[in-house]
Every structure is written in C-alpha cells, then in structure tokens.
Write a protein that holds these residues in place. Structure first.
Motif, PDB file in Angstrom:
ATOM      1  N   ARG A  17      44.066  19.985 -92.554  1.00  0.00           N
ATOM      2  CA  ARG A  17      45.298  19.892 -93.338  1.00  0.00           C
ATOM      3  C   ARG A  17      45.054  20.624 -94.644  1.00  0.00           C
TER       4      ARG A  17
ATOM      5  N   TYR B  80      46.088  21.810 -98.498  1.00  0.00           N
ATOM      6  CA  TYR B  80      46.835  21.518 -99.714  1.00  0.00           C
ATOM      7  C   TYR B  80      46.581  22.644-100.711  1.00  0.00           C
ATOM      8  N   VAL B  81      47.610  23.042-101.443  1.00  0.00           N
ATOM      9  CA  VAL B  81      47.464  23.934-102.591  1.00  0.00           C
ATOM     10  C   VAL B  81      47.971  23.175-103.802  1.00  0.00           C
TER      11      VAL B  81
ATOM     12  N   GLN C 281      49.791  20.051-102.930  1.00  0.00           N
ATOM     13  CA  GLN C 281      50.993  20.155-102.094  1.00  0.00           C
ATOM     14  C   GLN C 281      50.605  20.453-100.652  1.00  0.00           C
TER      15      GLN C 281
ATOM     16  N   ILE D   9      50.679  22.072 -97.294  1.00  0.00           N
ATOM     17  CA  ILE D   9      51.162  23.390 -96.880  1.00  0.00           C
ATOM     18  C   ILE D   9      51.108  23.583 -95.373  1.00  0.00           C
ATOM     19  N   GLY D  10      50.062  23.084 -94.720  1.00  0.00           N
ATOM     20  CA  GLY D  10      49.930  23.344 -93.293  1.00  0.00           C
ATOM     21  C   GLY D  10      49.023  22.349 -92.609  1.00  0.00           C
TER      22      GLY D  10
ATOM     23  N   LEU E  75      48.566  31.578 -92.771  1.00  0.00           N
ATOM     24  CA  LEU E  75      49.549  30.891 -93.614  1.00  0.00           C
ATOM     25  C   LEU E  75      49.860  31.754 -94.827  1.00  0.00           C
ATOM     26  N   ASP E  76      51.125  32.068 -94.999  1.00  0.00           N
ATOM     27  CA  ASP E  76      51.572  32.821 -96.162  1.00  0.00           C
ATOM     28  C   ASP E  76      51.801  31.839 -97.307  1.00  0.00           C
ATOM     29  N   ILE E  77      50.902  31.849 -98.300  1.00  0.00           N
ATOM     30  CA  ILE E  77      51.005  30.900 -99.420  1.00  0.00           C
ATOM     31  C   ILE E  77      51.422  31.607-100.708  1.00  0.00           C
TER      32      ILE E  77
ATOM     33  N   VAL F 169      53.416  29.705-103.456  1.00  0.00           N
ATOM     34  CA  VAL F 169      52.810  28.632-104.253  1.00  0.00           C
ATOM     35  C   VAL F 169      51.624  29.142-105.080  1.00  0.00           C
TER      36      VAL F 169
ATOM     37  N   HIS G 234      44.260  28.090-109.024  1.00  0.00           N
ATOM     38  CA  HIS G 234      44.826  27.134-108.065  1.00  0.00           C
ATOM     39  C   HIS G 234      43.688  26.462-107.298  1.00  0.00           C
TER      40      HIS G 234
ATOM     41  N   LEU H  66      42.573  25.181-103.778  1.00  0.00           N
ATOM     42  CA  LEU H  66      42.739  25.104-102.330  1.00  0.00           C
ATOM     43  C   LEU H  66      41.912  23.929-101.826  1.00  0.00           C
TER      44      LEU H  66
END
Length: 802
Positions: free
Chosen positions: A47, A49-50, A53, A55-56, A72-74, A77, A84, A86
């Motif tokens: 799972r 998170y960024v 949040q 994300i996937g 995954l296109d992030i 965010v 950031h 990850l």
C-alpha cells in the motif's frame, strides 16, 4: 526498473505474516519536467502513501517466480522543490494458499521524472516492523491469509509522515539476492474511489452468551489446521462476536452538528452500532474514530443478514471480524485486506467512542463508461445491473470466484467470466493476465502432473485437484483468441495443450473414455457430483472431453484428436441413452460391454446436449421434456422425479446456453427472471454461487447472466477480432425496445431496436473495420424490409413490416 533492488526487513523475508513499513524522503527538483512515475511491485501486497495520503494498493498477482509491476502516476501529489515522504506498507504473508502463491517477501520501487531516476529501493530506505498488526491471529478463511487484529497507537500512522522523530519499530533492511521476473501489470489499475454511503440502522447493547454454540466452518476441514503451525490462537474475535446477543441499549448516545455519532456504553456493558451501506461493496473498510479510553473495537462485516436481521461473523466460511485494540486518541483506519460486505457492525467495549466517518475504499475493476444493455423491462434491467456489479467486483487482476471468502482465480469460473468481461466491460486484459499466469505456472506445486486448477496460488499439494478444470481452460483459450485476436497466446499454449491432452490419455480406457481420473471429478454442485452418479465412467466429464478434443484438434490441426472426438461423440449417446434420459455414468458389463448406470441428473443432460449432441437432434421428445418440465422455473418436483435437479454452477448455465442455441428465448427470459430475481430480492444485489444463499452471494461466473441479455436478447455478439466480424442477432420476445453500447478494438459499437406487433426497427453503428453479420428476428424474417441506410462505414438503419 533500472536500479531498484528487492529489499525487506533484515532477516525476516522468509518469516510468515510480517507487516512492514518502508519509507524514503524525496525532493522533486525545481527544474524537473515530465510525469512523476513510480514503478512498484511487492510480495505479497503493498500500500503506497505519499505524505500520508493513500495512493495505491497492489500489485496484480503473478505466477511463481514472477512479479507484476504497477506504474503509478503521482505527479498530482508531488510539488517541485518540496520534500515528500514516500511510504510503503507491506504485508509479507509468505504462506501459500488459494489466494496467493505464498513466496518470500520483498519490495521493489523506482521513482522517475522523465529519464531521471529520483529514488529506488536499496539499503538507504528506512524500514519499520509494524508490530501493531498482530502476527498471530485466526485465519480469515480456508482460502486466504490471516485475519486482521491491531493494537493501535500513534506510531501506527506517524511512521508514514513523521520524519523528525525516532519511531518505534525502526529496524534494518537487507537487499535480497533473489530477483523475480518482472512483468507488466497488464490489467487496468483498480477503482480506489471512496464510497461514503453507510447509514445507521441499529444501536443496542450486547452480551456474551457462553452457552451459544458456534458451528464449525463448513469449508474448513479442521479449523485448527488453518492456523499456520503457530501456537494455539488465544484471540478468536469471530467466535467471541458470534456469541454476542443483542439487548436494549442502556448507555448514552448523541449526534453532533457535524453528524459525528458518540456512544458511551453503560458501565460493564458493550454496545453496538449497525450500518447498512445500501449495496454490496468490494474494498477496504475504513473508519475514522476517537476513543477517550483504551478499549476494543470490533468491526463485524457481512454481505447478508441472518433470518432475524442479525450479523453472523462466520457466514460463508469466513471469520469476518477486524479487531482494533486502541489507546486513547483519534485514528483513521483502513483495513489492509479487501473484503466483500454490505453491512458493518461496530462493537464497542470499554470506551466512550465517536464515529467521525465510516467508509469504503473501493478495490475493484473500473466501471465501464458504456452500458451494454437497457430495455423497457425493469426486472431485466435489474438483472443486468446485478450481473455487471458482480463482474466488476470479481474482475481485478484475475477473474475471482468471489470477492470475499476466497478471491481466487479458479478455472471454469473464468470460462464464464471471460465471456462476460468482453461483452459487459469491453475488456480482455484480465483474461489475458489470468491465462498468462497459468501459462507461467511451471514453478507451481502441481498435482498429479497436470496443471493448476486455481492460480496464482500455492495450494496444489493440499489435495484439491479437479481434472475437469483444465478442460474448461482449453475451451476458454479457444474463445479468448476469437474475442481478443491474441493469436500469440494460442501459439504459446500449444505445448501446454499437447501436454494436457497427453496426460488425459493416460486415463483413457480401451474405448477411449476417461476412467478413474485422479482428484475430485466435478460435474456441478448437485447430486450429479455424488460418487454414485459419476463412477466409474463419468458421462458428463467425457462429453466435455470429447468436445475439447474436437476444438483443440481443429485449432492446432491435430486430426488424431478430432478423430478421437468423433468416436467419443458417437460412443457416448449410443451407450448412455436409456430410452428416457442419458445416464450419468457408464460401467463395464462382462457380457454386454458398456452399460448405462441407474442414476440420472438434469446437469448431465445439458452436458450431453451442449458438448456431444448439439447438432444431433435425433431425440426431440427427450429434449422437449427436458426443456418444458425442468429448469429453475419448474415446480420443485419436476414431472420426471428420476432426474436429479440441477444447480446454478454450472447446470443451469449450460441449460441457458442450450435454450439460446435452440431458439427458446422467451423461456430463457422466464427462467432468468425466476432464478436471478430471487437472488436480487433476497441478497445484497449481486448474483450467487448456488440457488441457496448460505455460500457466496457474489460469485464472478454468475455475471454471465448479462451475456444472455446482451448477446441473445439485444443481439450484440462479442466481436470476432480474428475474422473482423460483428454478429447482430436480436430476439425481441415481448420487449418494446432495447439498446446498448460496447467498446471494441475499432472503437464503439452501438445497437438499439424498437418493435411493435407489426414493425421492427434497428439502428446500429459498427466501426468500419468490421463486417456486420445481420440476422433478422424470426417473427419478422419474412416481412417486408425497408432499408433506410446501410453504409460501408457501419451505419445500419432498417425497418421491417410484417
């Protein structure tokens, strides 16, 4: 991936049921240009998170020794010039079952902007052992991994975002030598929308009745065998919640202006809040809550309430309870494992508790933009909606049998789901991925030298082998190639098909019939599956075998297979027919040779007519009796009581195909209404595994109900991508109008028609790469046709008057 290395918590990649966290602070350069893409895969599930949040969630499942990579296109965010976090939460189950291969755990990820790699998994990442999820719990079901029990504190959330503090659970990492074969995801990324449609339906106290018996699970051979060789499980939430009885509420409750619901149980009591999401959901259960004291919250979920409107935490062979032991504080919790549910009950013990939000993070196939069926009959529309909903929940990375108890990729189920996905979702990618996984299963633990019957999984040596299922695989492969145009898959499977047929040959008797097959010979879920019905020579299984030989011989140009099929298709009817019905079995008589058995089932009649005698209508009286006196709309005691009734999987589905093939479309609709409307009226709005609701009430194969509506009533057949043809063959029956749209490789197909007693009008658009094969509805076949326009661009519009 260019630079990513497989990593895991040091010394733990071979241990079972490890919940791990990995994080990396990344700064996006000010001058960066292009999409910010994260390639990621893991075993077992991750799972992402960024900055906290979600994300996937993934990856798509893969064969042994392989891993499918999500992209995954992030970009949305990530902000240029800002740091950031990850964070990847990973469940390393490392335990084989029906749901996963159970191989060792790892994470691989790589973040790029344009051609620049910004970050990749190596020893520089931070690792956390997430002890908050207990390693030892009761199994969720016989088919899946362990259930979820948590001891929540702030660090359970803070590790995803808080880089300043040294948090509990921090541990070292290791780069692993084993690197899986990386494959593309193939299937679309899942629908991860948040659904907030829960409504409170009850508030009451609960009290444990220790004398209340808790029945053993029907799917567990012995429940203790499924606790993965750990010491005895001391915490059994599903058993505890099964002994809870409802009582009038005696505590304090209040609802504030923000619709936050607070409940304070009376001293020494537990309280429960029951919610209805209004429809079946497939995804992760989410809750935001505050507890003022330490205590326990049980999330009990189910797809169907019991007869008295009560929750059964152990319905359908699953232990459907998530236990949260929490310290005081405010938490947002989302289950790591996906589930299928409509109802959720919160049981609060020892704490004043406020529900701020109860929601679902969906985890299913993206619903299609087109709708393939709509007509003037509300009941048929309701059946189609239920079929589509069932399919969307069971088409993810493979065709699953159900989104709850198993989430497993069974053959035979996929034969029906593959048809449905093409005609209702416009998709063949899930089927492609599933067939590719089976093709790569050479590293799987195989049973009897055959082939997995459920994959990706790691359970083949646990005594579950169904020799019929590889036969359905070969039929599915045949149809898949036509509906997808993927001839390479046919070539890739050539050796596999030859090996499978060679393996079956080992079990042929002197007449060429299959006898004494290994494993569990499966005809259907009815009396037809009893040993007395199918031994020693199963007529239904041999009818299927003959048909497979015929199709495989034609596809791969093997005349020896087609010749054998011809012999079997002559041998079976002449030896199995008793004057009234086809017997379910054949046996050897020293004097008379092959003789029919004395037991008869409805299902085997359909096997024979579908796979052997479909073009030999030399027994019209038998066929008439079968069609008119049997099926799901027949009285409970059919006219001929000697014929054991069929069930949904798969006797009635073979029957419905038979009705469509024989032009019995009015009867087809009558029986679909009888069977599927009962399911919708008495279930969560999806279609069932059986005619009864004690097992799965959202079973993927049952979505084929939509195929009969689209293909046989609207008349839109799946485009043949090999021959570039589209068949339009509507059967209006008593409907006034019908319409639908379907995506295909050339664009979008749109069909609609209108009828009265004397007039039929059809309009259609078919992309110009296809030839249209048009069939006039039988009642209008001899009418006066007035073509308004039929162009080479696929614009079709005509009117027929009787």
């Amino acid at each position: 991936m260019k630079l990513a290395k497989p990593i895991f918590l040091k010394g733990l990649y071979l241990e079972k049921n490890i919940q791990a966290g990995f994080r990396k602070a990344v700064r996006l350069p000010e001058n960066s240009d292009g999409a910010c893409l994260l390639e990621i895969t893991a075993r077992t599930f991750y799972r992402l998170y960024v900055d906290g949040q979600l994300i996937g969630h993934g990856p798509a499942r893969a064969a042994h020794g392989h891993a499918r990579v999500d992209v995954l296109d992030i970009t949305a965010v990530m902000t240029k010039g800002r740091e950031h976090m990850l964070a990847v939460e990973l469940a390393g189950y490392n335990d084989p079952n029906v749901y996963v291969t159970g191989e060792s755990s790892f994470l691989m990820a790589e973040l790029t902007v344009g051609d620049t790699v910004l970050a990749y998994t190596d020893h520089s990442w931070q690792g956390f052992r997430l002890y908050q999820r207990r390693q030892l719990t009761e199994a969720f079901s016989h088919a899946r991994c362990l259930g979820e029990t948590y001891d929540l504190d702030r660090s359970f959330i803070d590790w995803r975002t808080n880089a300043a503090e040294e948090l509990a659970g921090r541990t070292g990492l290791e780069e692993l030598a084993e690197r899986p074969v990386l494959l593309p995801r193939v299937v679309p990324l899942p629908d991860l929308r948040v659904a907030r449609n829960a409504r409170l339906i009850a508030v009451h106290d609960t009290e444990v009745d220790p004398n209340l018996a808790v029945a053993a699970h029907p799917h567990f051979r012995e429940e203790a065998d499924h606790f993965h060789a750990f010491p005895p499980v001391v915490d059994r939430p599903s058993v505890a919640c099964s002994q809870e009885i409802p009582l009038p509420f005696t505590g304090i409750q209040r609802l504030d202006q923000d619709h936050h619901f607070t409940i304070q149980p009376a001293p020494g009591r537990a309280a429960a809040l029951a919610y209805d999401f209004g429809e079946m959901n497939s995804g992760f259960i989410g809750i935001e809550f505050t507890c003022l004291e330490a205590g326990t919250l049980d999330l009990v979920f189910t797809d169907l309430l019991e007869d008295r409107g009560t929750f059964n935490p152990r319905r359908s062979g699953s232990n459907s309870v998530i236990r949260l032991n929490s310290r005081p504080g405010r938490y947002t919790f989302v289950s790591f494992e996906p589930h299928a549910f409509r109802y959720v009950k919160l049981i609060v013990r020892g704490q004043t508790f406020t529900v701020h939000d109860l929601f679902t993070v969906l985890y299913q196939f993206q619903p299609p933009l087109q709708k393939a069926f709509l007509c003037n009959d509300g009941e048929l529309n309701r059946i189609y909606e239920a079929a589509e909903k069932t399919l969307v929940m069971n088409a993810l990375d493979v065709f699953m049998d159900c989104p709850g108890r198993e989430r497993a990729g069974w053959l035979c189920d996929s034969y029906w789901s593959g048809r449905a996905a093409r005609l209702m979702l416009g998709d063949t990618s899930v089927e492609r991925a599933m067939l590719d996984n089976f093709l790569r299963s050479d590293q799987a633990p195989l049973a009897e030298g055959f082939f997995p019957v459920c994959y990706p999984s790691g359970f083949a040596n646990q005594g579950c082998f169904i020799p019929n299922w590889p036969l359905f695989l070969m039929l599915e492969l045949d149809e898949y190639v036509c509906r997808s145009g993927d001839t390479q898959m046919l070539a890739d499977y050539r050796q596999t098909v030859e090996n499978l047929i060679g393996q079956f040959t080992r079990y042929e008797n002197a007449k060429g019939l299959l006898e004494n097959l290994p494993g569990y010979v499966f005809v259907e879920w009815s009396s037809a599956n009893l040993e007395a019905y199918k031994s020693p020579i199963s007529v239904g299984t041999n009818a299927l075998y003959a048909h497979v030989l015929k199709r495989a011989g034609d596809i791969y140009r093997k005349p020896e297979w087609t010749d054998k099929a011809d012999r079997l298709q002559s041998l079976l009817p002449s030896n199995a027919f008793t004057g009234s019905w086809y017997a379910d079995s054949l046996r050897h008589d020293p004097e008379r040779g092959l003789t029919p058995g004395s037991l008869f089932s409805e299902a085997v009649q359909y096997y024979m007519l579908r796979f052997v005698a479909s073009e030999r209508d030399d027994r019209p009286e038998m066929v008439r009796r079968l069609i008119e006196a049997h099926g799901p709309a027949a009285p409970q005691l059919a006219m001929d009581g000697a014929l054991a009734r069929a069930n949904v999987f798969i006797g009635y589905f073979l029957r419905f195909d038979l009705l469509a093939d024989r032009g019995e479309h009015r009867r087809l609709l009558q029986e679909m209404r009888a069977l599927f409307s009962h399911m919708i009226d008495n279930g969560p709005g999806t279609l069932w595994e059986h005619t009864w609701s004690s097992d799965s009430v959202c079973h993927g194969f049952a979505s084929h109900a939509g195929v009969w509506l689209v293909r046989d009533i609207l008349g839109l057949h799946a485009p043949d991508e090999l021959n570039r043809t589209v068949r339009l063959a509507p059967h209006p029956c008593d409907l006034k109008w019908c319409k639908g749209a379907l995506s295909c490789q050339g664009g979008t197909i749109s069909v609609e028609w209108h009828r009265t007693e004397s007039r039929f009008e059809l309009m259609a658009h078919v992309p110009d790469r296809y030839e249209v094969l048009l069939e006039i509805p039988p009642p209008f076949a001899h009418g006066t046709r007035m073509d308004k326009s039929i162009s080479s661009k696929g614009q079709i519009h005509f009117i027929i008057n009787k």
